[in-house]
Scaffold this active site. Structure first.
Site, PDB file in Angstrom:
ATOM      1  N   GLU A 152       0.791  -1.243   0.000  1.00 62.36           N
ATOM      2  CA  GLU A 152       0.000   0.000   0.000  1.00 62.36           C
ATOM      3  C   GLU A 152       0.819   1.288   0.000  1.00 62.36           C
ATOM      4  O   GLU A 152       0.532   2.202   0.776  1.00 62.36           O
ATOM      5  CB  GLU A 152      -0.975  -0.022   1.187  1.00 62.36           C
ATOM      6  CG  GLU A 152      -1.887  -1.242   1.166  1.00 62.36           C
ATOM      7  CD  GLU A 152      -2.753  -1.396   2.422  1.00 62.36           C
ATOM      8  OE1 GLU A 152      -2.734  -0.504   3.276  1.00 62.36           O
ATOM      9  OE2 GLU A 152      -3.436  -2.433   2.532  1.00 62.36           O
TER      10      GLU A 152
ATOM     11  N   GLU B 186      -6.343 -10.556  -1.137  1.00 62.65           N
ATOM     12  CA  GLU B 186      -7.192 -10.316   0.042  1.00 62.65           C
ATOM     13  C   GLU B 186      -8.663 -10.224  -0.344  1.00 62.65           C
ATOM     14  O   GLU B 186      -9.396  -9.338   0.108  1.00 62.65           O
ATOM     15  CB  GLU B 186      -6.754  -9.021   0.747  1.00 62.65           C
ATOM     16  CG  GLU B 186      -5.282  -8.997   1.119  1.00 62.65           C
ATOM     17  CD  GLU B 186      -4.842  -7.737   1.860  1.00 62.65           C
ATOM     18  OE1 GLU B 186      -5.704  -6.964   2.325  1.00 62.65           O
ATOM     19  OE2 GLU B 186      -3.624  -7.529   1.978  1.00 62.65           O
TER      20      GLU B 186
HETATM   21  O1  9MR Z   1      -7.478  -8.058   8.631  1.00 67.50           O
HETATM   22  C1  9MR Z   1      -6.525  -7.222   9.266  1.00 67.50           C
HETATM   23  C2  9MR Z   1      -7.122  -6.684  10.567  1.00 67.50           C
HETATM   24  O2  9MR Z   1      -7.274  -7.733  11.495  1.00 67.50           O
HETATM   25  C3  9MR Z   1      -6.223  -5.605  11.148  1.00 67.50           C
HETATM   26  O3  9MR Z   1      -6.876  -5.012  12.263  1.00 67.50           O
HETATM   27  C4  9MR Z   1      -5.941  -4.552  10.098  1.00 67.50           C
HETATM   28  C5  9MR Z   1      -5.026  -3.474  10.652  1.00 67.50           C
HETATM   29  O4  9MR Z   1      -4.584  -2.590   9.704  1.00 67.50           O
HETATM   30  O5  9MR Z   1      -5.330  -5.175   8.956  1.00 67.50           O
HETATM   31  C6  9MR Z   1      -6.194  -6.073   8.335  1.00 67.50           C
HETATM   32  O6  9MR Z   1      -5.618  -6.579   7.147  1.00 67.50           O
HETATM   33  C7  9MR Z   1      -5.285  -5.619   6.159  1.00 67.50           C
HETATM   34  C8  9MR Z   1      -4.097  -6.150   5.393  1.00 67.50           C
HETATM   35  O7  9MR Z   1      -3.044  -6.452   6.261  1.00 67.50           O
HETATM   36  C9  9MR Z   1      -3.631  -5.157   4.326  1.00 67.50           C
HETATM   37  N1  9MR Z   1      -4.711  -4.758   3.475  1.00 67.50           N
HETATM   38  C10 9MR Z   1      -5.930  -4.327   4.122  1.00 67.50           C
HETATM   39  C11 9MR Z   1      -6.391  -5.399   5.123  1.00 67.50           C
HETATM   40  C12 9MR Z   1      -7.730  -5.015   5.740  1.00 67.50           C
HETATM   41  O8  9MR Z   1      -7.613  -3.836   6.470  1.00 67.50           O
END
Ligand code: 9MR
Length: 332
Positions: free
Chosen positions: A133, A240
């Protein structure tokens, strides 16, 4: 009762099928994960703040547990993620007096982190989301503001790939981002990766997160994006995938069950995006869902508090939804 076919087995000649996991759902959703997925990604356990909360302190227990599960059950592991603006502890960017570290110091910390983590899991992790990102999505700028960019400069991205490649020359290295199908952001991602390739940086794939909803992006926009990414000559991973049942600006919180319309639309959307993924199976080599079943989705109570969502193939009881049957039935 008729035995359910395995999703991963149905797709084994096309691409691997993954889910993100955490130490909780490896217990609560164990059989579901073992049966339907042949690739896993740690939802949070391999992020900087989880593995390296303090300078010189690495905490590998949770990540090791996930690797052990993968070993025991013959699953591929996607590594997620080495360099990100989020879930990175403050110490990484600061000196004891609170000021930012220098470029050299931050590069050294980045290298130490990447080298330690990537080497530790060298035998087990087949690919890494090296940078996550980094593209700006609000203004015309290419890269989003972050301490990585401010302190090191734009070449923090290439350095991360170089360090990861040195630590494990076999691992496939990915640039991973969301909003990947929106034309403006898509073109920025293409520009970034084109520049990396031109400079000879070891980048092997693009991770398309695909956090979508049942209304969009539309299929032609997704197709156009896949075409443009495929033209770069790298692998594509869908990293994802999920499909919120709400449009972007919908704030409703009243539903305790999804409506039939939602479940039908969800099924239709999964059917058409998987049709597309199958068409591009020569470049798409992995499709990973962001959660094994609805109750384990990050979209529960996010971004709208106290709101339920049903974005995946399996419901709260871990039972297959209509969407599941629509994507497993393609061989017929
Ligand atoms: O699913 C993840 C969630 O449990 C966390 O709280 C969050 C914190 O930023 O990150 C989520 O996963 C993310 C992923 O690592 C990167 N892309 C976006 C995903 C959803 O937010």
């Amino acid at each position: 009762m008729q035995q359910l076919n395995s999703l991963a087995t149905s797709y084994q000649d096309l691409f691997s099928i993954g889910t993100c996991v955490n130490t909780q759902n490896l217990r609560t959703h164990r059989e579901l994960i073992i049966k339907h997925f042949n690739s896993i990604t740690a939802e949070n356990e391999m992020k900087f703040e989880s593995l390296h909360p303090e300078e010189g302190v690495y905490t590998f227990e949770a990540a090791d547990q996930i690797i052990q599960f993968a070993e025991d059950n013959y699953k591929l592991v996607r590594g997620h993620t080495l360099v990100w603006h989020n879930q990175t502890p403050k110490w990484v960017f600061h000196q004891a007096n609170g000021q930012y570290v220098t470029r050299e110091q931050l590069l050294e910390r980045m290298k130490d982190h990447i080298t330690t983590v990537v080497k530790r899991y060298r035998e087990h992790i087949f690919c890494w989301d090296v940078v996550n990102e980094a593209i700006e999505d609000k203004t015309d700028k290419l890269l989003r503001t972050s301490p990585w960019l401010e302190i090191i400069g734009p070449d923090f991205i290439e350095k991360a790939f170089i360090y990861a490649h040195e630590a494990d020359p076999q691992a496939l290295l990915f640039y991973n981002d969301y909003g990947e199908s929106a034309p403006q952001k898509r073109d920025k991602i293409v520009q970034l990766v084109t520049d990396l390739i031109a400079k000879g940086i070891p980048v092997h794939g693009i991770g398309l997160q695909c956090h979508w909803n049942i209304y969009g992006p539309n299929i032609s926009q997704i197709r156009e994006a896949i075409e443009k990414y495929a033209a770069l000559g790298l692998q594509i991973h869908i990293t994802e995938l999920d499909m919120s049942v709400y449009s972007h600006d919908d704030q409703r919180t009243d539903l305790t069950e999804p409506t039939t319309e939602m479940l039908d639309l969800l099924a239709e959307r999964y059917e058409s995006v998987f049709g597309l993924f199958r068409e591009y199976a020569d470049v798409i080599t992995n499709v990973t869902f962001w959660g094994p079943a609805d109750d384990q989705s990050w979209l529960q109570s996010f971004p709208v508090r106290s709101r339920k969502n049903w974005p995946l193939l399996f419901d709260y009881e871990q039972k297959p939804k209509k969407a599941f049957y629509k994507i497993i039935d393609f061989a017929k």
